[in-house]
Scaffold this active site. Structure first.
Site, PDB file in Angstrom:
ATOM      1  CG  LEU A  97      -2.021  -1.001   1.273  1.00  0.00           C
ATOM      2  CD1 LEU A  97      -2.659  -1.009   2.643  1.00  0.00           C
ATOM      3  CD2 LEU A  97      -3.057  -0.666   0.219  1.00  0.00           C
ATOM      4  CE  LYS A 113       8.542  -0.225  -1.587  1.00  0.00           C
ATOM      5  NZ  LYS A 113       9.506  -0.594  -2.531  1.00  0.00           N
ATOM      6  N   GLY A 114       7.327   3.642   3.756  1.00  0.00           N
ATOM      7  CA  GLY A 114       7.688   4.795   4.576  1.00  0.00           C
ATOM      8  C   GLY A 114       9.015   4.542   5.237  1.00  0.00           C
ATOM      9  N   GLY A 115       9.409   5.486   6.035  1.00  0.00           N
ATOM     10  CA  GLY A 115      10.670   5.344   6.749  1.00  0.00           C
ATOM     11  C   GLY A 115      10.632   4.189   7.713  1.00  0.00           C
ATOM     12  CG  PHE A 116       8.068   4.264  10.599  1.00  0.00           C
ATOM     13  CD1 PHE A 116       9.015   4.566  11.558  1.00  0.00           C
ATOM     14  CD2 PHE A 116       7.132   5.217  10.255  1.00  0.00           C
ATOM     15  CE1 PHE A 116       9.013   5.800  12.188  1.00  0.00           C
ATOM     16  CE2 PHE A 116       7.130   6.447  10.878  1.00  0.00           C
ATOM     17  CZ  PHE A 116       8.070   6.749  11.848  1.00  0.00           C
ATOM     18  N   GLY A 117       8.932   1.315   7.180  1.00  0.00           N
ATOM     19  CA  GLY A 117       8.802   0.028   6.509  1.00  0.00           C
ATOM     20  C   GLY A 117       7.601   0.030   5.589  1.00  0.00           C
ATOM     21  CB  VAL A 161       1.713  -0.146   4.736  1.00  0.00           C
ATOM     22  CG1 VAL A 161       0.375  -0.527   5.342  1.00  0.00           C
ATOM     23  CG2 VAL A 161       2.451   0.813   5.633  1.00  0.00           C
ATOM     24  CG  ASP A 169       4.992  10.761  13.157  1.00  0.00           C
ATOM     25  OD1 ASP A 169       5.226  11.929  12.768  1.00  0.00           O
ATOM     26  OD2 ASP A 169       5.338   9.748  12.531  1.00  0.00           O
TER      27      ASP A 169
END
Ligand SMILES: *[C@@H]1O[C@H](CO)[C@@H](O)[C@H](O)[C@H]1NC(C)=O
Ligand SMILES: *[C@@H]1O[C@H](CO)[C@@H](O)[C@H](O)[C@H]1NC(C)=O
Ligand SMILES: *[C@@H]1O[C@H](CO)[C@@H](O)[C@H](O)[C@H]1NC(C)=O
Ligand SMILES: *[C@@H]1O[C@H](CO)[C@@H](O)[C@H](O)[C@H]1NC(C)=O
Ligand SMILES: *[C@@H]1O[C@H](CO)[C@@H](O)[C@H](O)[C@H]1NC(C)=O
Length: 661
Positions: A343, A345-349, A351, A461
């Protein structure tokens, strides 16, 4: 008369005795030879189970077994008899063939001078073919010997004083049912019945497998003058077997003379373990090897599965059991975390979108981490957030832990995140109505978290990319605690993520997160949604780069309303826009104690509480103090005037911004 009677009596008695001895000597039935009155020589012996073994499986051996009493021939012209025996020739494993056996009528009971290898144990080189042998035999010959004109290596013959048969035929029996000869393999190991009948100077030989009746036609029928061969009128009956270089086991299982043999009561053919044990041990070895390989493959597969679905589970997690998902479940729900399930991509990983049978559509966020320190507290926080019930909060369903990885499961939000509608050109920009509604949604969710929930929970956040939209475009706050997560575990020097620059209150450099820092982030979010741009945009000229400063600039120069997102279409109320921008400036006050609480913010937005009078001169308003994360892993604050640009710092900003999105 008185003298006559005893005499007659005596004569009668003698007569009776004579008859009885004659009967005794010429009739017997042996179903097995336990009780048999046999004379044996050579290696012949009766085995414990009753079989008569003629040879023992060694080379150059012979064995004889005779019925001890000879057949007395009283009237040669009328001599007739019938005998029936069952024999078995068993191949010795690893050896080819054997010599065979013979049923023997012999004037002498002692054939120990005969030769084993060539003469079936019947003759030696000097007696072979000599009339002085006084011997008639029915040979079951399993060797082809051209010396004696043998037909083949599987034949039956009638021999008189020599091994050159006077009559012979391939081993066979006449089948009454089929009306033809059926061949028999002598050296098969199976029991074979043989009948030898003599009468009217004709010797008949018949044979058949064990299960068959005596055939109606004999295999061999030959005229033999036994008076001529046995002038002494004494005939010993018996068997002879021999081995040479060819070896087989030779057994007589039962024998009757003048009586009926009960073939059902015979001892069995002694089993001979296959001497092909070497190939069979090889076979066993191969089998074991195969089994081991199969086992190894299974073990490897199970290890692979275990690894694939391995999780980290600790004791303290037990109380969170209901919130715990197994990795396998999530793996299957997301079709193995397939590329086309991503779905975002982010800095955390990444989805992923997934489907669970009981929960329906879910979103699974994979967060990688490298230390387990603080994990306990984090999981506790996640679970407590999972317990937050508010219509504007994305329900967190649970989590899963793996080595170096945390998976967070929440409800799937079909419309994605708000930032797509603000910053991506492929989606039509939202109208002011919708934006205001979403702002109110998030304000209400955050107010609930700060005051309405059983215990105050910080979001840490807040930003447009963490605001999700459900099917009806209601704003929903998601991604709780992620900033904290990175606070504690991420290598800040490289990922430098933390709650994205521009949303972070300046005091975070020195103090821990609080409701006031959440309010600051919310203020930045308000400005972001209203103005349609990010709090910090390194691509813009310096005077426009920082949103807070720029909004103040607009206010100073012309009107606050001018700072709005110009792409907003439809009806726009300038009062509302200005009100929201002022709330945004209130919240982003550099002085934490000057910020309103979320409860007050909700009331300002609903216009149920009058906004305090603020101006550009109010303390803390519009003084944007970006929080910089230095490469040395320490936080520092620096104030930027519009003229003191620093490229290195902007680079940090853009990296930070890129990761935090
Ligand atoms: C067979 O008998 C002979 C003579 O008694 C003996 O030497 C030999 O070992 C025996 N062979 C077997 C296999 O029993
Ligand atoms: C052959 O057998 C006969 C009688 O059984 C014996 O007298 C003679 O010595 C034997 N000959 C040989 C060569 O063994
Ligand atoms: C069966 O075999 C015997 C001996 O070989 C032979 O005499 C006889 O004619 C054969 N019978 C048939 C029906 O072939
Ligand atoms: C031998 O076989 C022939 C032909 O089948 C038969 O006529 C004769 O009666 C048999 N003799 C004996 C003693 O069984
Ligand atoms: C059998 O042999 C004996 C003795 O040599 C002789 O007396 C008799 O006639 C023979 N019988 C037949 C049927 O050939």
């Amino acid at each position: 008369m008185p003298h006559v009677l005893p005499t007659i009596w005596m004569i009668l008695c003698v007569h009776l005795i004579c008859i009885s001895t004659q009967l005794e000597s010429t009739e017997f039935i042996y179903n097995g030879f336990h009780q048999a009155d046999l004379y044996t020589d050579g290696v012949a012996k009766v085995l414990p189970e009753g079989q008569l073994q003629l040879t023992n499986g060694s080379r150059q051996n012979m064995g004889h077994a005779f019925f001890k009493k000879p057949l007395e021939v009283t009237s040669p012209e009328s001599l007739s008899f019938s005998t029936h025996f069952v024999c078995a020739l068993v191949p010795k494993p690893g050896f080819v063939g054997g010599h065979g056996i013979a049923f023997v009528l012999s004037a002498s009971i002692d054939l120990s001078n005969a030769d084993a290898s060539s003469y079936l144990g019947l003759f030696n080189i000097s007696t072979q073919g000599s009339p002085s042998s006084h011997l008639v035999a029915v040979e079951l010959d399993t060797a082809l010997s051209s010396e004696f004109d043998d037909k083949n290596a599987n034949h039956v013959g009638i021999d008189v004083n020599g091994l050159t048969s006077i009559e012979s035929a391939p081993a066979a029996y006449f089948s009454d049912i089929k009306g033809k000869n059926e061949s028999i393999k002598l050296l098969s190991g199976d029991p074979i019945q043989v009948w030898v009948d003599y009468g009217g100077n004709v010797l008949n030989v018949s044979m058949a497998p064990l299960k068959n009746q005596k055939p109606s036609q004999p295999l061999l029928s030959s005229s033999v003058n036994l008076s001529e061969t046995f002038p002494d009128r004494e005939i010993f009956l018996g068997f002879s077997g021999a081995t040479g270089t060819l070896i087989s086991y030779q057994y007589i299982l039962g024998w009757s003379f003048g009586g009926a043999l009960d073939v059902t009561k015979l001892p069995r053919v002694p089993p001979h373990k296959s001497k092909t044990e070497r190939p069979s041990t090889l076979l066993i070895f191969l089998f074991v090897l195969l089994a081991v390989i199969v086992l190894l493959v299974l073990v490897a597969a199970s290890v692979y599965r275990r690894r694939k679905y391995a999780e980290v589970r600790e004791e303290w997690e037990e109380e969170y059991g209901p919130h715990r998902f197994s990795y396998k479940t999530l793996y299957n729900a997301t079709k193995g975390f397939h590329m086309n399930r991503v779905l975002g991509k982010g800095g955390f990983g990444e989805v992923y979108r997934g489907t669970l049978p009981c929960n329906g559509q879910i979103a699974v966020k994979r967060v990688s981490h490298h230390a387990d320190e603080g994990m306990k507290q984090f999981v506790a926080e996640i679970v407590s957030m999972g317990n937050l019930k508010h219509k504007n909060i994305v329900p967190l369903l649970g989590y899963c832990r793996r080595k170096g990885e945390l998976l967070l499961v929440s409800e799937y939000m079909p419309k994605g995140s708000l930032d797509q509608y603000l910053f991506h050109d492929d989606k039509p920009p939202f109208s002011w109505r919708r934006r205001l509604m979403i702002i109110k949604d998030i304000a209400s969710a955050l107010s609930y978290m700060h005051t309405g929930a059983p215990q105050a929970v910080l979001h840490r956040d807040i930003k447009a990319s963490n605001v999700m939209l459900d099917a009806e475009f209601n704003g929903r706050l998601g991604d709780f605690g992620m900033a904290r997560f990175h606070d504690d575990w991420a290598d800040t020097a490289t990922t430098a993520a933390v709650g994205t620059i521009g949303y972070m209150a300046p005091e975070l450099a020195t103090v821990r997160a609080s409701t006031a820092t959440d309010v600051y982030s919310f203020g930045a979010f308000l400005l972001e949604v209203t103005c349609g741009r990010r709090p910090v945009d390194p691509a813009l000229s310096e005077e426009r780069r920082y949103l807070v400063k720029w909004v103040c600039q607009c206010w100073k120069m012309a009107s606050l309303f001018g700072a709005r997102d110009l792409r907003m279409r439809g009806e726009i109320s300038s009062e509302e826009v200005e009100m929201v921008l002022k709330v945004g400036l209130l919240c982003t006050n550099a002085l934490a104690e000057m910020r309103p609480s979320m409860e007050e913010v909700v009331q300002y937005l609903n216009e149920s509480l009058k906004l305090p009078d603020i101006s550009l001169d109010s303390p803390g308003i519009g003084s944007f103090a970006p929080l910089i994360i230095g490469s040395t892993n320490t936080f520092s604050t620096s104030f930027y005037s519009s003229s003191s640009g620093n490229d290195a710092t902007f680079l940090t900003h853009s990296i930070v911004d890129g990761h935090g999105r």
